[in-house]
Design an enzyme around this catalytic site. Structure first.
Site, mmCIF file in Angstrom:
data_model
loop_
_atom_site.group_PDB
_atom_site.id
_atom_site.type_symbol
_atom_site.label_atom_id
_atom_site.label_comp_id
_atom_site.label_asym_id
_atom_site.label_seq_id
_atom_site.Cartn_x
_atom_site.Cartn_y
_atom_site.Cartn_z
ATOM 1 N N HIS A 154 0.829 -1.202 0.000
ATOM 2 C CA HIS A 154 0.000 0.000 0.000
ATOM 3 C C HIS A 154 0.870 1.261 0.000
ATOM 4 C CE1 HIS A 154 -3.765 2.178 1.393
ATOM 5 N NE2 HIS A 154 -2.818 3.077 1.622
ATOM 6 N N GLU A 155 1.816 1.314 0.916
ATOM 7 C CA GLU A 155 2.626 2.529 1.048
ATOM 8 C C GLU A 155 3.617 2.687 -0.098
ATOM 9 O OE1 GLU A 155 1.405 4.400 3.061
ATOM 10 O OE2 GLU A 155 0.330 3.021 4.377
ATOM 11 N N HIS A 158 2.023 4.625 -2.786
ATOM 12 C CA HIS A 158 2.138 6.070 -2.533
ATOM 13 C C HIS A 158 3.536 6.569 -2.926
ATOM 14 C CE1 HIS A 158 -1.690 5.950 -0.698
ATOM 15 N NE2 HIS A 158 -1.321 5.530 0.491
#
Length: 275
Positions: A154-155, A158
């Site tokens: 997920h990160e 980003h």
């Protein structure tokens, strides 16, 4: 928009731990034009209140929770977290894919520099700090390899967006877009949508989109001090374009399938290194 209104009403009754982007300004929030006597407003505005060590605070466990065995093992938890991170980097298909994609994009990762295990607020499992270009894994919440793999994927999405695009985390539309992409590529499936109540046999086609919207909305509200209406509007504005963007994974991952391995093997076809 009606769906997100229903999601917010449901979320107010239950609390879910979520990965979230740490959204901060280089100096201070752009909406704050005057000096304030309450410095706590800045962390609340930009999400740092969820990550105490990001503010320079030293975590101090409470004696009552130490006696109950709930706290006091921070060093052990950090060691276990770092072990899980290392395992995911060596064995997790999506983490390996993302690290290769970041390297191909000119943003190679150094584990000691770009990933940090820290004690966080119980409402989040991880975060991305764009100022330090660093991923936070919440050692007190992401306690097994599967959770750490999900947080890292997920990160890293980003981080990939920040590396490849003119991404401004102070812009709520940009924030909503990267949260939509992370939920779309790393989390949502029909099974997960069923578990959180966003799907039923009567709306199977929209189940994945509804799951992505609800997770993106929750992440935006977790790290930005804005109203529910503003968050819903931002998610709806950017959803069609950001939902269709599958870079660099190339496919939506189905739970209990071989999609992760397939995505990893297909990475060279899209010009990404194999880590």
């Amino acid at each position: 928009m009606d769906f997100l209104t229903q999601v917010f009403a449901k979320a107010s009754a239950t609390t879910e731990t979520i990965p979230a982007a740490v959204v901060v300004n280089d100096t201070k929030p752009v909406t704050d034009t005057k000096e304030s006597s309450t410095p706590s407003k800045e962390p609340k505005e930009w999400g740092y209140d969820l990550y105490p060590e990001r503010r320079g605070e030293v975590y101090k466990p409470k004696w009552s929770r130490i006696l109950m065995g709930m706290e006091g093992k921070e060093n052990i938890d950090r060691y276990k977290c770092e072990q899980n991170v290392y395992w995911c980097v060596k064995n997790g298909p999506l983490v390996k894919l993302m690290m290769g994609a970041l390297r191909s994009s000119g943003c190679p990762m150094d584990l000691r520099r770009h990933i940090s295990c820290e004690v966080c607020d119980p409402t989040v499992t991880g975060g991305y700090d764009p100022v330090l270009n660093q991923i936070v894994v919440c050692q007190n919440m992401a306690t097994n390899k599967s959770m750490v793999h999900g947080v890292l994927t997920h990160e890293m999405i980003h981080m990939f967006d920040y590396c490849n695009n003119d991404l401004d985390f102070r812009n709520v539309d940009h924030l909503a877009c990267t949260e939509i992409r992370a939920a779309n590529l790393a989390h949502c499936s029909f099974l997960s949508a069923m578990m959180q109540g966003d799907a039923s046999p009567f709306n199977v086609k929209e189940a994945h989109q509804n799951c992505v919207k609800s997770k993106a909305l929750a992440s935006v509200l977790a790290v930005r001090n804005i109203s529910h209406e503003q968050a819903v509007a931002a998610v709806e504005r950017v959803f069609p374009k950001c939902y269709a963007d599958l870079e660099p994974i190339g496919r939506r991952i189905r739970r209990n399938s071989t999609d992760q391995q397939k995505a990893f093997m297909e990475a060279p076809m899209y010009g990404y290194d194999v880590y």
